[in-house]
Design an enzyme around this catalytic site. Sequence first.
Site, PDB file in Angstrom:
ATOM      1  N   PRO A   9      22.379  -9.600  33.393  1.00 16.82           N
ATOM      2  CA  PRO A   9      22.438 -10.469  32.222  1.00 16.82           C
ATOM      3  C   PRO A   9      23.687 -10.278  31.354  1.00 16.82           C
ATOM      4  CG  PRO A   9      20.773  -8.765  31.945  1.00 16.82           C
ATOM      5  CD  PRO A   9      21.192  -8.728  33.380  1.00 16.82           C
ATOM      6  N   ASN A  10      24.155 -11.397  30.872  1.00 19.84           N
ATOM      7  CA  ASN A  10      25.285 -11.490  29.925  1.00 19.84           C
ATOM      8  C   ASN A  10      26.652 -11.249  30.564  1.00 19.84           C
ATOM      9  OD1 ASN A  10      23.633 -12.045  27.582  1.00 19.84           O
ATOM     10  ND2 ASN A  10      22.932  -9.935  27.794  1.00 19.84           N
ATOM     11  N   ARG A  17      32.943 -11.849  25.691  1.00 19.92           N
ATOM     12  CA  ARG A  17      31.924 -10.929  25.196  1.00 19.92           C
ATOM     13  C   ARG A  17      32.543  -9.567  24.851  1.00 19.92           C
ATOM     14  NH1 ARG A  17      27.530  -7.752  28.971  1.00 19.92           N
ATOM     15  NH2 ARG A  17      26.360  -6.854  27.255  1.00 19.92           N
ATOM     16  N   TYR A  22      34.457  -4.615  26.995  1.00 19.88           N
ATOM     17  CA  TYR A  22      34.356  -5.071  28.394  1.00 19.88           C
ATOM     18  C   TYR A  22      35.652  -5.674  28.957  1.00 19.88           C
ATOM     19  CZ  TYR A  22      29.387  -4.384  27.496  1.00 19.88           C
ATOM     20  OH  TYR A  22      28.176  -3.823  27.184  1.00 19.88           O
ATOM     21  N   ASN A  73      25.859  -4.207  39.208  1.00 17.57           N
ATOM     22  CA  ASN A  73      25.997  -4.020  37.760  1.00 17.57           C
ATOM     23  C   ASN A  73      24.768  -4.675  37.150  1.00 17.57           C
ATOM     24  OD1 ASN A  73      26.522  -3.786  35.078  1.00 17.57           O
ATOM     25  ND2 ASN A  73      28.635  -4.539  35.174  1.00 17.57           N
ATOM     26  N   ALA A  76      22.091  -4.720  31.121  1.00 13.99           N
ATOM     27  CA  ALA A  76      21.042  -4.105  30.285  1.00 13.99           C
ATOM     28  C   ALA A  76      19.809  -3.713  31.095  1.00 13.99           C
ATOM     29  CB  ALA A  76      20.660  -5.047  29.155  1.00 13.99           C
ATOM     30  N   HIS A  79      18.865  -0.061  32.059  1.00  9.38           N
ATOM     31  CA  HIS A  79      18.193   0.873  31.149  1.00  9.38           C
ATOM     32  C   HIS A  79      16.705   0.567  30.988  1.00  9.38           C
ATOM     33  CE1 HIS A  79      22.393   1.540  30.381  1.00  9.38           C
ATOM     34  NE2 HIS A  79      22.542   0.329  29.863  1.00  9.38           N
ATOM     35  N   ASP A  86      12.445  -0.312  41.855  1.00 13.44           N
ATOM     36  CA  ASP A  86      11.490  -0.382  42.967  1.00 13.44           C
ATOM     37  C   ASP A  86      12.030  -1.256  44.103  1.00 13.44           C
ATOM     38  OD1 ASP A  86       9.751   1.260  41.629  1.00 13.44           O
ATOM     39  OD2 ASP A  86       8.298  -0.298  41.112  1.00 13.44           O
ATOM     40  N   GLU A  97      25.663   1.810  41.894  1.00 13.65           N
ATOM     41  CA  GLU A  97      25.521   1.346  40.500  1.00 13.65           C
ATOM     42  C   GLU A  97      26.894   1.329  39.840  1.00 13.65           C
ATOM     43  OE1 GLU A  97      23.075   3.965  38.124  1.00 13.65           O
ATOM     44  OE2 GLU A  97      23.623   2.937  36.265  1.00 13.65           O
ATOM     45  N   HIS A  99      29.322   0.066  36.238  1.00  8.41           N
ATOM     46  CA  HIS A  99      29.443  -0.451  34.872  1.00  8.41           C
ATOM     47  C   HIS A  99      30.918  -0.570  34.519  1.00  8.41           C
ATOM     48  CE1 HIS A  99      25.189   0.155  34.307  1.00  8.41           C
ATOM     49  NE2 HIS A  99      25.336   1.335  34.879  1.00  8.41           N
ATOM     50  N   LEU A 100      31.224  -1.589  33.744  1.00  6.09           N
ATOM     51  CA  LEU A 100      32.588  -1.730  33.226  1.00  6.09           C
ATOM     52  C   LEU A 100      32.885  -0.609  32.227  1.00  6.09           C
ATOM     53  CD1 LEU A 100      31.968  -5.461  32.679  1.00  6.09           C
ATOM     54  CD2 LEU A 100      33.999  -4.723  33.911  1.00  6.09           C
ATOM     55  N   SER A 101      31.947  -0.403  31.302  1.00  7.01           N
ATOM     56  CA  SER A 101      32.141   0.578  30.232  1.00  7.01           C
ATOM     57  C   SER A 101      31.588   1.936  30.676  1.00  7.01           C
ATOM     58  CB  SER A 101      31.421   0.103  28.967  1.00  7.01           C
ATOM     59  OG  SER A 101      30.023   0.025  29.195  1.00  7.01           O
ATOM     60  N   ARG A 106      28.551   5.820  25.113  1.00  3.98           N
ATOM     61  CA  ARG A 106      28.109   4.784  24.174  1.00  3.98           C
ATOM     62  C   ARG A 106      26.760   5.168  23.539  1.00  3.98           C
ATOM     63  NH1 ARG A 106      28.598  -0.901  26.848  1.00  3.98           N
ATOM     64  NH2 ARG A 106      28.327  -1.490  24.657  1.00  3.98           N
ATOM     65  N   ARG A 110      21.912   3.779  26.288  1.00  2.00           N
ATOM     66  CA  ARG A 110      22.644   3.433  27.519  1.00  2.00           C
ATOM     67  C   ARG A 110      22.856   4.646  28.431  1.00  2.00           C
ATOM     68  NH1 ARG A 110      24.462  -1.819  26.326  1.00  2.00           N
ATOM     69  NH2 ARG A 110      24.879  -2.040  24.108  1.00  2.00           N
TER      70      ARG A 110
HETATM   71  C1  DQA Z   1      27.236  -2.699  31.299  1.00  2.00           C
HETATM   72  C2  DQA Z   1      26.695  -1.610  30.369  1.00  2.00           C
HETATM   73  C3  DQA Z   1      25.287  -1.941  29.902  1.00  2.00           C
HETATM   74  O1  DQA Z   1      24.801  -0.921  29.030  1.00  2.00           O
HETATM   75  C4  DQA Z   1      25.282  -3.244  29.142  1.00  2.00           C
HETATM   76  O2  DQA Z   1      23.955  -3.598  28.776  1.00  2.00           O
HETATM   77  C5  DQA Z   1      25.954  -4.357  29.884  1.00  2.00           C
HETATM   78  C6  DQA Z   1      27.161  -4.071  30.649  1.00  2.00           C
HETATM   79  C7  DQA Z   1      28.696  -2.453  31.704  1.00  2.00           C
HETATM   80  O3  DQA Z   1      29.151  -3.045  32.691  1.00  2.00           O
HETATM   81  O4  DQA Z   1      29.416  -1.698  31.022  1.00  2.00           O
HETATM   82  O5  DQA Z   1      25.552  -5.515  29.785  1.00  2.00           O
HETATM   83  O6  DQA Z   1      26.463  -2.694  32.499  1.00  2.00           O
END
Ligand code: DQA
Length: 146
Positions: A9-10, A17, A22, A73, A76, A79, A86, A97, A99-101, A106, A110
């Site tokens: 999501p997002n 964003r 990011y 990725n 959210a 978490h 599952d 797994e 993540h950008l950040s 943080r 997270r």
């Molecule tokens: C994220 C980190 C997550 O905590 C956050 O909810 C995101 C992006 C990242 O790529 O840094 O939406 O997965």
Amino acid sequence: MKILFLNGPNLNLLGTREPEVYGRLTLKDIEAKVRDRAAKLGAEIDFRQSNLEGELVAWIQQSKGIYNVIVLNAAAYTHTSIALRDAISAVGVPTIEIHLSNVHAREEFRHKSLIAPVCKGQIAGFGAESYVLALEAAVTVNATSK
Ligand code: DQA
């Protein structure tokens, strides 16, 4: 070698964003970077995004027998989602797994990843390069799992 990139999501909002967190690349820009590197490595990729947890679960379920590795990725849902965790365990396709950040630098909420224990490993904090590093790891994971 087929690799499935899944984005939660997002992540469709990348580019506008929170660019200080990011970066300024859009998800399309990141996909282009990954496609470029994948072509050089001789890997075939699919790249998808969904804001819906169930759709991500369905894609993970459908990946068995088609993809060698999933790069996820989960945004959210990382978490919060027992359902994604599952699905990864049930299907057994090696999953990385990303993540950008740097999620560990943080907010505390997270720091916990529900999917980490069922993933091969985690790459976080390298911005768009996290995707390219994951692609390289995916090729290595696949090579070593044969
Ligand atoms: C994220 C980190 C997550 O905590 C956050 O909810 C995101 C992006 C990242 O790529 O840094 O939406 O997965």
